[in-house]
Scaffold this motif. Structure first.
Motif, mmCIF file in Angstrom:
data_model
loop_
_atom_site.group_PDB
_atom_site.id
_atom_site.type_symbol
_atom_site.label_atom_id
_atom_site.label_comp_id
_atom_site.label_asym_id
_atom_site.label_seq_id
_atom_site.Cartn_x
_atom_site.Cartn_y
_atom_site.Cartn_z
ATOM 1 N N GLY A 159 41.431 41.851 47.149
ATOM 2 C CA GLY A 159 41.376 42.803 46.041
ATOM 3 C C GLY A 159 40.680 42.190 44.833
ATOM 4 O O GLY A 159 39.766 42.785 44.252
ATOM 5 N N ILE A 160 41.086 40.974 44.473
ATOM 6 C CA ILE A 160 40.470 40.273 43.330
ATOM 7 C C ILE A 160 38.965 40.122 43.565
ATOM 8 O O ILE A 160 38.150 40.400 42.680
ATOM 9 C CB ILE A 160 41.097 38.871 43.138
ATOM 10 N N ALA A 161 38.611 39.687 44.788
ATOM 11 C CA ALA A 161 37.193 39.427 45.104
ATOM 12 C C ALA A 161 36.368 40.708 45.009
ATOM 13 O O ALA A 161 35.278 40.714 44.430
ATOM 14 C CB ALA A 161 37.071 38.807 46.494
ATOM 15 N N ALA A 207 47.989 35.239 45.507
ATOM 16 C CA ALA A 207 46.587 35.677 45.524
ATOM 17 C C ALA A 207 45.770 34.926 44.474
ATOM 18 O O ALA A 207 46.226 34.734 43.350
ATOM 19 C CB ALA A 207 46.506 37.184 45.267
ATOM 20 N N ILE A 208 44.596 34.467 44.876
ATOM 21 C CA ILE A 208 43.756 33.698 43.962
ATOM 22 C C ILE A 208 42.298 34.165 44.032
ATOM 23 O O ILE A 208 41.834 34.656 45.047
ATOM 24 C CB ILE A 208 43.788 32.179 44.248
ATOM 25 N N ASP A 209 41.631 33.957 42.922
ATOM 26 C CA ASP A 209 40.197 34.193 42.816
ATOM 27 C C ASP A 209 39.488 33.190 43.735
ATOM 28 O O ASP A 209 39.975 32.087 43.934
ATOM 29 C CB ASP A 209 39.817 33.933 41.344
ATOM 30 N N GLN A 210 38.369 33.569 44.328
ATOM 31 C CA GLN A 210 37.511 32.657 45.075
ATOM 32 C C GLN A 210 38.115 32.139 46.390
ATOM 33 O O GLN A 210 37.630 31.148 46.932
ATOM 34 C CB GLN A 210 37.126 31.425 44.224
ATOM 35 N N LEU A 211 39.192 32.787 46.887
ATOM 36 C CA LEU A 211 39.770 32.310 48.156
ATOM 37 C C LEU A 211 38.741 32.375 49.279
ATOM 38 O O LEU A 211 38.732 31.534 50.178
ATOM 39 C CB LEU A 211 40.995 33.159 48.538
ATOM 40 N N TYR A 212 37.887 33.374 49.238
ATOM 41 C CA TYR A 212 36.940 33.613 50.342
ATOM 42 C C TYR A 212 35.575 32.962 50.135
ATOM 43 O O TYR A 212 34.836 32.786 51.094
ATOM 44 C CB TYR A 212 36.762 35.127 50.525
#
Lengths: 276, 276
Positions: free
Chosen positions: B16-18, B127-132
């Motif tokens: 979702g963040i991404a 959930a974190i930014d830039q996980l992917y």
């Protein structure tokens, strides 16, 4: 105060960096049987100078042994002529066999230390700033070290920002087997299990953070770890056996499809992080 | 384009963040059977809004299944009424049983994906930014997905910065067993081996980076991993057996004091890092 560091790899080199950054005016003299290491240590500014002979190291106020653990035992036999004020500190990953090997005439000079820090890299180029900062150092059998030597060793480790833990050498080796030596055996085994597959490259292409973390220490020096496994053989075998029991338990639950039990066993493992 | 995310934990929340950070105007609708997760997802700004009913998700252009793998199989049975243009993407850690379970009427809608990323944490707060970003996503059996769905899925994963790898579901599951599932079994076993000692606290007081890395994923969700172990049971058991062979080899060499062989075996393990 002069500090002679025998062994200019990750541990010795990083100690040189740490001591040189302090306000206390330590003069750091390095020694390494590998000429390339000596040259690199100067180029990388890990030490103030490199000793031409062991006599220069023997004359230092503090002598650090940051070499593989079998080398520590050998070196100690050649340090029997040090002054009674000299402090000799070893940084080896095992402690019992090293403490046993100290010649009685220099037992008071000697302090057994194990800094619980490191990386999988080795050699002078692996040396880094802050390797010791905020990490634990285990000091073993301190009652057998001289008062002066206890004071000097504690002061050095505190100055470079370490947390001091005191323990018997026997207890240390049992703990170190669980927390460090057996985990290295697991990481080497994991790496070899993957390497022996048909196409390890297509497997490792999928590696995420978990696998990278689990296999990181499989990059460690065989020379260093052969010695550690040799010196802590019995504790290592015990720790491996405890691990094997747990892995067999896991395997049986998967084989027998005991999913509720498996879930509980995983929840038990989660609890490690309450105390870590 | 509307994207419905079923499961607002680490994977779904981070997606979702991404997606929200992209210039493409995705409208993100979250769904989670856990009301606390829904509230947290809104508070943490992981989604644009939360769906009241599954009907809102079924009407989305893209449906993401980011829930434990058994839940994915169950949910797929309830998505048979989606439009022929809809793309359904699962993010599960196993692929073969999931692909087999897809109802034939929505097989073309479906894309099987496994992003090789994550942390040991779970739930919306994980959930974190830039996980992917810069990680690998494995896309399986793509020839069975519709052309439109292949294009949509590839585009989404590329937009969030992932490297695409294509593979059969069967091959994926075998590789994932070695690179992820078996290493999780090792980490859980290591944690439990230490926890069952007399005083785990005095052992873990000595933990350095190696132990922390090896035991990190032992903090992972039992609920999620029970399902993964169940769905990839046979490959997991095979991978554990390969690992056990290596650990037994190590143990025998230590027991029999075959130090030269042990050194060579460790050097073999070092070679993993040439290809990792």
């Amino acid at each position: 105060m002069t500090v002679g560091i025998i062994g200019l790899g990750l541990m010795g080199g990083s100690l040189g960096i740490a001591l040189k950054s302090l306000e206390t005016p330590y003069h750091i003299i390095g020694y390494d049987h590998n000429a390339t290491h000596c040259r690199e240590a100067i180029e990388l500014d890990l030490v103030d100078r490199v000793a031409i002979s062991m006599d220069e190291i023997i004359a230092c106020d503090v002598i650090i042994l940051s070499i593989p653990v079998n080398g520590i035992i050998k070196s100690l036999q050649n340090l029997t002529t040090v002054d009674s004020h000299t402090t000799i500190i070893d940084l080896g990953s095992t402690k019992e066999k090293i403490v046993e090997s100290v010649p009685s005439e220099i037992r008071a000079n000697f302090v057994a230390a194990h800094p619980m820090t490191g990386t999988e890299k080795f050699g002078p180029t692996a040396a880094i700033d802050q390797l010791y900062r905020d990490k634990v150092v285990v000091l073993c059998d301190m009652e057998d070290s001289g008062e002066r030597q206890q004071r000097v060793a504690k002061s050095i480790f505190r100055e470079i920002g370490m947390k001091l833990v005191f323990m018997g050498a026997k207890e240390h080796d049992r703990h170190a087997a669980f927390i460090s030596h057996m985990p290295h055996a697991l990481s080497f085994s994991l790496a070899n299990a993957v390497m022996r597959q048909e196409d390890p490259k297509s497997i490792t292409a999928l590696a995420g953070g978990g696998f990278r973390d689990m296999s990181r220490i499989a990059k460690s020096s065989p020379h260093m770890w052969e010695d550690v496994f040799r010196q802590n053989r019995d504790n290592l075998l015990t720790a491996i056996a405890y691990f094997q029991d747990e892995l067999n338990r896991c395997k049986s639950m998967v084989e027998d499809e005991e999913w509720d039990n498996l879930n509980r066993w995983m929840s038990d493992a989660n609890r490690l992080h309450d105390i870590l």
